[in-house]
Design a protein around this motif. Sequence first.
Motif, mmCIF file in Angstrom:
data_model
loop_
_atom_site.group_PDB
_atom_site.id
_atom_site.type_symbol
_atom_site.label_atom_id
_atom_site.label_comp_id
_atom_site.label_asym_id
_atom_site.label_seq_id
_atom_site.Cartn_x
_atom_site.Cartn_y
_atom_site.Cartn_z
ATOM 1 N N ILE A 58 -9.324 2.638 -3.490
ATOM 2 C CA ILE A 58 -8.012 2.073 -3.791
ATOM 3 C C ILE A 58 -7.796 2.191 -5.295
ATOM 4 O O ILE A 58 -8.672 1.831 -6.080
ATOM 5 C CB ILE A 58 -7.944 0.579 -3.398
ATOM 6 C CG1 ILE A 58 -8.205 0.385 -1.901
ATOM 7 C CG2 ILE A 58 -6.594 -0.011 -3.791
ATOM 8 C CD1 ILE A 58 -8.327 -1.081 -1.492
ATOM 9 N N CYS A 105 -5.743 5.486 -1.634
ATOM 10 C CA CYS A 105 -4.408 4.885 -1.520
ATOM 11 C C CYS A 105 -4.139 4.057 -2.766
ATOM 12 O O CYS A 105 -5.048 3.744 -3.529
ATOM 13 C CB CYS A 105 -4.285 4.026 -0.268
ATOM 14 S SG CYS A 105 -5.349 2.569 -0.213
ATOM 15 N N PHE A 152 0.858 -1.176 0.000
ATOM 16 C CA PHE A 152 0.000 0.000 0.000
ATOM 17 C C PHE A 152 0.895 1.226 0.000
ATOM 18 O O PHE A 152 1.920 1.246 0.671
ATOM 19 C CB PHE A 152 -0.857 0.071 1.275
ATOM 20 C CG PHE A 152 -1.969 -0.915 1.328
ATOM 21 C CD1 PHE A 152 -3.219 -0.598 0.835
ATOM 22 C CD2 PHE A 152 -1.774 -2.164 1.896
ATOM 23 C CE1 PHE A 152 -4.251 -1.508 0.898
ATOM 24 C CE2 PHE A 152 -2.800 -3.075 1.961
ATOM 25 C CZ PHE A 152 -4.049 -2.752 1.456
ATOM 26 N N LYS A 188 -9.110 5.001 4.437
ATOM 27 C CA LYS A 188 -9.263 5.157 2.988
ATOM 28 C C LYS A 188 -10.636 4.677 2.532
ATOM 29 O O LYS A 188 -11.215 3.770 3.105
ATOM 30 C CB LYS A 188 -8.163 4.378 2.251
ATOM 31 C CG LYS A 188 -6.758 4.736 2.700
ATOM 32 C CD LYS A 188 -6.480 6.218 2.581
ATOM 33 C CE LYS A 188 -5.102 6.572 3.102
ATOM 34 N NZ LYS A 188 -4.820 7.996 3.019
ATOM 35 N N ALA A 209 -7.187 -1.029 4.198
ATOM 36 C CA ALA A 209 -7.444 0.303 3.629
ATOM 37 C C ALA A 209 -8.444 1.068 4.492
ATOM 38 O O ALA A 209 -8.251 2.257 4.779
ATOM 39 C CB ALA A 209 -7.940 0.173 2.191
#
Length: 171
Positions: A125, A90, A65, A122, A117
């Motif tokens: 993605i 991310c 990540f 987040k 995530a």
Amino acid sequence: MARTDAESLAGFLTGLSPETRRFSTFDGHDLAAARELCSAIARYDKLRLVLEEEASGGIVGLLEFSLSLPQNDVARYRKAGIHLDEGTDCRFGPTLADEHQGKGLATQVFPLICEVARRLGKRRIILWGGVLADNPRAIRYYEKNGFRTVGSFTGPDGQRSLDMILDIIPR
């Protein structure tokens, strides 16, 4: 970081086939690259998760990540009408050992990827470096897990890649 960590990671990297290496985002696939990956822990905006095979203890996957978004990614997505934000978005890049590809391992760990995530705050993605357009297995995997294609681009190496994004469903 223990010396054996870098050696184990180097074993994983050197064991990747030329085809898998072509699809990965690593700068190298040897002990020096493994040492750099290990020494970068807690030094950058990245989080790396290692998948180990229980029976052998060997590394079979590396999930990366990145919490920062390079300006070229931001610009490409903006052209597609998507505003990226480091607070909510991310980058993600997985690599599996060749002998573990196509066996459902990546699909099995995908809920973990989404959970990581989410815990990082987040909501979306994007793919780290996109996915090469000539990698149908990876494209199928991403689509199966909810990613959608938002555009394409030609990388510095002259290869065509697809930008894909996933909206993470809140829990």
